[in-house]
Scaffold this motif. Structure first.
Motif, short mmCIF file in Angstrom:
data_model
loop_
_atom_site.label_atom_id
_atom_site.label_comp_id
_atom_site.label_asym_id
_atom_site.label_seq_id
_atom_site.Cartn_x
_atom_site.Cartn_y
_atom_site.Cartn_z
N LEU A 68 4.06 2.71 1.66
CA LEU A 68 2.80 2.19 2.17
C LEU A 68 2.92 0.70 2.49
O LEU A 68 2.44 0.24 3.53
CB LEU A 68 1.69 2.43 1.15
N ASP A 93 4.27 9.40 8.00
CA ASP A 93 3.27 8.60 7.30
C ASP A 93 3.16 7.19 7.88
O ASP A 93 2.06 6.65 8.02
CB ASP A 93 3.56 8.54 5.80
N THR A 94 4.30 6.59 8.27
CA THR A 94 4.27 5.28 8.91
C THR A 94 3.58 5.35 10.26
O THR A 94 2.75 4.49 10.61
CB THR A 94 5.69 4.73 9.07
N TYR A 97 -0.14 5.67 9.78
CA TYR A 97 -0.75 4.42 9.32
C TYR A 97 -0.98 3.47 10.49
O TYR A 97 -2.04 2.84 10.61
CB TYR A 97 0.16 3.77 8.28
N ASN A 101 -4.74 2.37 11.99
CA ASN A 101 -5.13 0.98 11.77
C ASN A 101 -4.98 0.09 13.00
O ASN A 101 -5.28 -1.10 12.93
CB ASN A 101 -4.31 0.40 10.62
#
Length: 365
Positions: A68, A93-94, A97, A101
């Motif tokens: 994270l 997951d990266t 993210y 965002n």
């Protein structure tokens, strides 16, 4: 292309000559002048000297694990680069993210491994959620099928094919001048069939005493790779079979070894997502024997012998037949070179550029 692409490496991916994995090698090989490579801090010069490289230094925010914090640091770097497309390699997951965002940012997720074993993509609902936020590219049809497994047909148009590429040497050593050597190159782990290779060599050494048997690799893609319990158990068997354990070597040394060896073996137990070692062996002019699993059949085609490596007795029988037949090795090597030419770096760049353009002009945003 006139616009910039931020190419994001996984947090643990090396990008120096002395420590680099398959993903880093492909990113370096396909890097264009407008690509900005984003990755972990380097302890030595970059694989692409002079190319723009943003070293990521994860901070203490946000609270959570290393993955994270790495994703958050990547997001900060991307904000400073302001690329048209963010190309995230092998980390759903990266990619998610960044997409969540940075509203409006075009994101292309490039998958080099089985997505069903990845955090953020291991279930059909998670993979469908990814497609709502980004486009996906897969290095093989096998990886693509694994991503689309359980998804409706309407999703297929958002998942492209972006195969790896190889630099095809203009000339290779003729088979009759090559070392009588059977070579294994890759991570020395059970998944790669390292123990099957050693067991096959133990059988071959009796009937083929003039041949050499060699392994290049370690548990990790770096010179300080740990001596794992698997390797500790394998070493006595390798010594007894007369197998030379060369350890980790830089990629250039691996390619040179393939360029001299008569036969290269890829005896993987696990389904190789692509099979870059097999492609490099064919390009180098070696006769190839590979496992018929994962993405290997679509890469190897008729350019090598596809044969299950387990049990090792069967692998030894196939290798022994090839070792005893120089004409068969010569023919197989020629077919391998022709097959490897279909995976040129130019072709790989064209495929990736096409998917970047499609991502840029896609429906997300």
């Amino acid at each position: 292309m006139p616009w910039r692409v931020a190419v994001v490496l996984p947090a643990r991916e090396g990008f120096t000559a002395g420590a680099v994995g398959a993903i880093g090698l492909q990113v370096a090989a396909l890097a264009g002048p407008r690509d900005v490579i984003v990755g972990p801090e380097l302890s030595a010069p970059s694989l692409v000297p002079g190319h723009e490289y943003h070293a990521i230094r994860p901070g203490l925010w946000p609270p959570g694990g290393r993955s994270l914090r790495y994703a958050a640091a990547v997001l900060r770097a991307v904000a400073g680069i302001a690329p048209a497309v963010v190309e995230v390699h092998n980390r759903p997951d990266t990619a998610l993210y960044i997409a969540r965002n940075r509203p409006g940012q075009r994101v292309l997720l490039v998958l080099h491994n089985d997505p069903q074993g990845m955090r953020g993509a291991d279930t059909p609902p998670l993979r469908r959620d990814l497609l709502r936020m980004m486009d996906v590219a897969c290095v093989s049809g096998w990886v693509r099928a694994r991503f689309l497994d359980g998804l409706p047909p309407a999703c297929e148009g958002r998942v492209g094919l972006s195969p790896n590429g190889v630099a095809l040497p203009a000339q290779v050593m003729p088979m009759d001048r090559r070392d009588p050597c059977v070579l294994f190159a890759g991570r020395v782990v059970a998944d790669k069939g390292a123990d099957l290779f050693v067991a096959a060599c133990a059988r071959l050494a009796v009937d083929h005493p003039s041949w050499r048997y060699r392994m290049i690799g370690a548990d990790r893609f770096r010179p300080d790779a740990p001596l794992t319990p698997f390797m500790t158990g394998l070493l006595p068997a390798a010594r007894a079979a007369g197998v030379e354990m060369a350890g980790y070597r830089p990629h250039a040394d691996v390619l040179a070894g393939m360029g001299r060896a008569a036969i290269v073996v890829v005896p993987s137990r696990w389904p190789e997502p692509f099979g870059m070692t097999a492609l490099e062996a064919m390009a180098a002019g070696a006769a190839l024997v590979a496992a018929p699993c994962g993405g290997l059949p679509e890469v190897v085609g008729d350019g090598g012998i596809l044969y299950p490596p387990d049990p090792a007795s069967g692998l030894a029988r196939v290798l022994g037949g090839l070792m005893a037949d120089g004409a068969a090795r010569t023919d197989l090597a020629a077919r391998g070179r022709a097959r490897a030419a279909r995976f040129s770096l130019a072709h790989a760049r064209a495929c990736r550029d096409g998917l970047r353009v499609a991502c840029l002009h896609g429906r997300h945003g």
